[in-house]
Design a protein around this motif. Sequence first.
Motif, mmCIF file in Angstrom:
data_model
loop_
_atom_site.group_PDB
_atom_site.id
_atom_site.type_symbol
_atom_site.label_atom_id
_atom_site.label_comp_id
_atom_site.label_asym_id
_atom_site.label_seq_id
_atom_site.Cartn_x
_atom_site.Cartn_y
_atom_site.Cartn_z
ATOM 1 N N GLU A 6 62.329 -9.248 99.343
ATOM 2 C CA GLU A 6 62.567 -9.993 98.108
ATOM 3 C C GLU A 6 61.256 -10.485 97.523
ATOM 4 O O GLU A 6 60.280 -10.705 98.229
ATOM 5 N N SER A 7 61.267 -10.715 96.220
ATOM 6 C CA SER A 7 60.129 -11.304 95.527
ATOM 7 C C SER A 7 60.627 -12.000 94.275
ATOM 8 O O SER A 7 61.752 -11.751 93.818
ATOM 9 N N GLY A 8 59.772 -12.878 93.720
ATOM 10 C CA GLY A 8 60.084 -13.500 92.445
ATOM 11 C C GLY A 8 60.504 -14.948 92.498
ATOM 12 O O GLY A 8 60.730 -15.562 91.449
ATOM 13 N N GLY A 9 60.631 -15.514 93.680
ATOM 14 C CA GLY A 9 60.993 -16.916 93.760
ATOM 15 C C GLY A 9 59.850 -17.817 93.329
ATOM 16 O O GLY A 9 58.736 -17.357 93.071
ATOM 17 N N GLY A 10 60.137 -19.120 93.236
ATOM 18 C CA GLY A 10 59.093 -20.049 92.858
ATOM 19 C C GLY A 10 59.657 -21.361 92.368
ATOM 20 O O GLY A 10 60.848 -21.653 92.522
ATOM 21 N N LEU A 11 58.773 -22.144 91.761
ATOM 22 C CA LEU A 11 59.118 -23.453 91.214
ATOM 23 C C LEU A 11 59.224 -23.348 89.696
ATOM 24 O O LEU A 11 58.315 -22.800 89.051
ATOM 25 N N VAL A 12 60.305 -23.863 89.152
ATOM 26 C CA VAL A 12 60.519 -23.819 87.703
ATOM 27 C C VAL A 12 61.173 -25.119 87.279
ATOM 28 O O VAL A 12 61.902 -25.749 88.053
ATOM 29 N N GLN A 13 60.907 -25.530 86.054
ATOM 30 C CA GLN A 13 61.547 -26.728 85.538
ATOM 31 C C GLN A 13 63.006 -26.450 85.210
ATOM 32 O O GLN A 13 63.366 -25.306 84.872
ATOM 33 N N PRO A 14 63.855 -27.450 85.279
ATOM 34 C CA PRO A 14 65.259 -27.261 84.871
ATOM 35 C C PRO A 14 65.315 -26.697 83.459
ATOM 36 O O PRO A 14 64.569 -27.119 82.571
ATOM 37 N N GLY A 15 66.214 -25.723 83.285
ATOM 38 C CA GLY A 15 66.307 -25.025 82.015
ATOM 39 C C GLY A 15 65.477 -23.769 81.947
ATOM 40 O O GLY A 15 65.631 -22.969 81.018
ATOM 41 N N GLY A 16 64.610 -23.571 82.913
ATOM 42 C CA GLY A 16 63.736 -22.408 82.940
ATOM 43 C C GLY A 16 64.408 -21.182 83.533
ATOM 44 O O GLY A 16 65.601 -21.201 83.863
ATOM 45 N N SER A 17 63.622 -20.117 83.653
ATOM 46 C CA SER A 17 64.144 -18.830 84.126
ATOM 47 C C SER A 17 63.259 -18.260 85.227
ATOM 48 O O SER A 17 62.052 -18.516 85.280
#
Length: 123
Positions: A6-17
């Motif tokens: 798997e790849s592509g995880g991370g930290l994002v603000q609420p409402g983000g993608s």
Amino acid sequence: QVQLVESGGGLVQPGGSLRLSCAASGSIFSIAAMGWYRQAPGKQRELVATITSGSSTNYADSVKGRFTISRDNAKNTVYLQMNSLKPEDTAVYYCSARVAIRFGLGLNERDYWGQGTQVTASS
């Protein structure tokens, strides 16, 4: 053997993608269903979305309208596009695939899992 990465995880603000990818490799004869599951701290692993080889999809009620699962059969890859992320989407996301491999004169089919990727929606 078969590996799912798997790849592509991370930290994002609420409402983000975010967009997750999962590539299967190894001695693969065919792949039936592929899917994404998630596990939040202190909770059981739950289904997020699945997709068949014919591209029929199924989603958890909590992600319908926000997440989209897709797959590229030529690349043995499944994707999860996650939009409008909420703090409650925070979890480790796991990819799964039902893979058939050649076994002697026949086929052996079983489920394989990736190692997981962290998704955090937080301000």
